[in-house]
Enzyme design. Structure first.
Site, mmCIF file in Angstrom:
data_model
loop_
_atom_site.group_PDB
_atom_site.id
_atom_site.type_symbol
_atom_site.label_atom_id
_atom_site.label_comp_id
_atom_site.label_asym_id
_atom_site.label_seq_id
_atom_site.Cartn_x
_atom_site.Cartn_y
_atom_site.Cartn_z
ATOM 1 C CB THR A 129 -6.264 90.166 -16.433
ATOM 2 O OG1 THR A 129 -5.657 90.547 -15.197
ATOM 3 C CG2 THR A 129 -5.558 88.934 -16.990
ATOM 4 C CB ALA A 130 -8.040 95.336 -17.143
ATOM 5 N N GLY A 131 -7.291 93.748 -14.018
ATOM 6 C CA GLY A 131 -7.819 93.624 -12.671
ATOM 7 C C GLY A 131 -7.272 94.689 -11.732
ATOM 8 C CB THR A 132 -3.778 95.671 -10.891
ATOM 9 O OG1 THR A 132 -3.420 94.359 -10.453
ATOM 10 C CG2 THR A 132 -3.092 96.698 -10.027
ATOM 11 C CE LYS B 248 0.587 96.179 -7.991
ATOM 12 N NZ LYS B 248 0.233 96.013 -9.387
ATOM 13 N NE ARG C 21 3.976 90.313 -18.311
ATOM 14 C CZ ARG C 21 2.737 89.950 -18.621
ATOM 15 N NH1 ARG C 21 1.752 90.193 -17.781
ATOM 16 N NH2 ARG C 21 2.482 89.344 -19.760
ATOM 17 C CG ASP D 267 5.152 70.168 -38.057
ATOM 18 O OD1 ASP D 267 5.138 71.243 -38.702
ATOM 19 O OD2 ASP D 267 6.193 69.493 -37.895
#
Length: 339
Positions: free
Chosen positions: A235-238, A204, A105, A46
């Site tokens: 996520t490496a977007g920024t 930003k 964070r 479990d």
């Protein structure tokens, strides 16, 4: 004054390669074999976590090496349960070596009716029986104040400085250190000072969480090789958008130095297809095969620094000495040439 017992290392499943590398490095420093304490960290059907330590740890100075990276909850529970097992086995001192401190964070209440999860995790670790924390580049340095036990927060900046001075030898006059947001200026300024480079900022604005609406470069980056510095890449977007913004502003090259390569979701694909020439991360989080195979991602080892920090903690000498690039140079000798 050095302790009478030898430091003993034990590891969960979060980052076994790093734990083994720290043990090997400590063996080099000590001139004797330092291995990981034999234990099994398993799961019932479990998914309950079970820990059994096979060696006697009574009166020992124990160091649990465990990042609380993805899956964060499982790895955190492993750390807590291992701590309980060692405490009930009469270990004299338990130090949690957390190369990547998850939940960092969530360090403040940005909105009403939200948690401060970093404080909750600090409470859990303390109540479980951890006597000391050793970590790397906390997302917010004030998290150290969430603990009522000693916290040693190491920095990747001295190692990054060595790496930059080595890989950009002869071209350091063209470098520009860039903070990807206003909140990271102190971190970027610290690295800029170490390599004697100017500082720029990418401002930003977000319309909603996870989406960047607009970016503006503060400072003249034209003709510069820009080095973006941050504590984590999720996520490496920024990061990729900041690199594009810098290139549009006249930068000749964009590189990034990130302490923790979380690299979730489309991160690797984004980095591979971005204008960045290189992304340098540490091994605080065990890299996936996709990260290892990405041609423009390079991994800097943290084992030499953590091994020395553990030894300094054990024998009662300064850990803050490892904040200096000159101190780390001999530790990383063979990887980087001087100057």
């Amino acid at each position: 004054m050095a302790a009478m017992t030898e430091p003993k290392l034990i590891s969960g499943n979060a980052n076994r390669p790093l734990a083994n590398a720290i043990a090997r490095r400590m063996s080099m420093h000590r001139g004797m074999s330092v291995g990981l304490v034999e234990a099994r960290v398993e799961r019932f059907n479990d998914q309950e976590i079970f820990v059994e330590v096979y060696e006697n740890v009574r009166g020992e100075d124990m160091y649990i090496i465990q990042s609380t990276s993805n899956p964060a909850n499982d790895n955190l529970m492993e750390l807590l349960i291992m701590t309980d097992a060692l405490k009930r086995s009469s270990a004299s001192r338990i130090t949690a070596v957390i190369p990547y401190f998850g939940y960092a964070r969530q360090d403040r209440r940005a909105k009403a009716r939200t948690p401060i999860s970093a404080k909750l995790v600090a409470n859990l670790l303390t109540e479980a029986g951890v006597d000391r924390i050793l970590t790397l580049d906390l997302h917010a340095t004030q998290i150290q104040g969430f603990f009522d036990i000693p916290v040693d927060n190491l920095y990747a900046a001295p190692v990054f400085a060595l790496d930059i001075l080595h890989h950009f030898k002869g071209a350091t006059d063209d470098l520009m250190v860039v903070s990807p947001d206003v909140g990271g200026v102190a971190r970027a300024r610290e690295l800029a000072k170490r390599i004697n480079a100017p500082l720029s900022i990418v401002d930003k604005r977000r319309e909603k969480a996870g989406e960047v609406a607009d970016m503006t470069v503060i400072g003249d980056v034209s003709g510069k090789k820009c080095i973006i510095v941050d504590d984590m890449c999720d996520t490496a977007g920024t990061l990729c958008k900041a690199a594009e913004t810098l290139m549009e502003a006249g930068a000749t090259e964009v590189h990034a130095y990130i302490s923790h390569g979380v690299m979730s979701g489309p991160a690797v694909e984004r980095v591979m297809n971005s204008v960045m020439k290189s992304l340098v991360i540490t091994d605080s989080i065990e890299p996936t095969q996709a990260v290892k195979d990405c041609p423009n991602i390079r991994i800097v080892p943290t084992a030499p620094m953590f091994a020395q920090a553990i030894l300094n903690t054990w024998n009662g000498t300064s850990v803050s000495s490892l904040f200096e690039t000159d101190t780390l140079m001999p530790i990383y000798e063979g990887m980087y040439s001087a100057g």
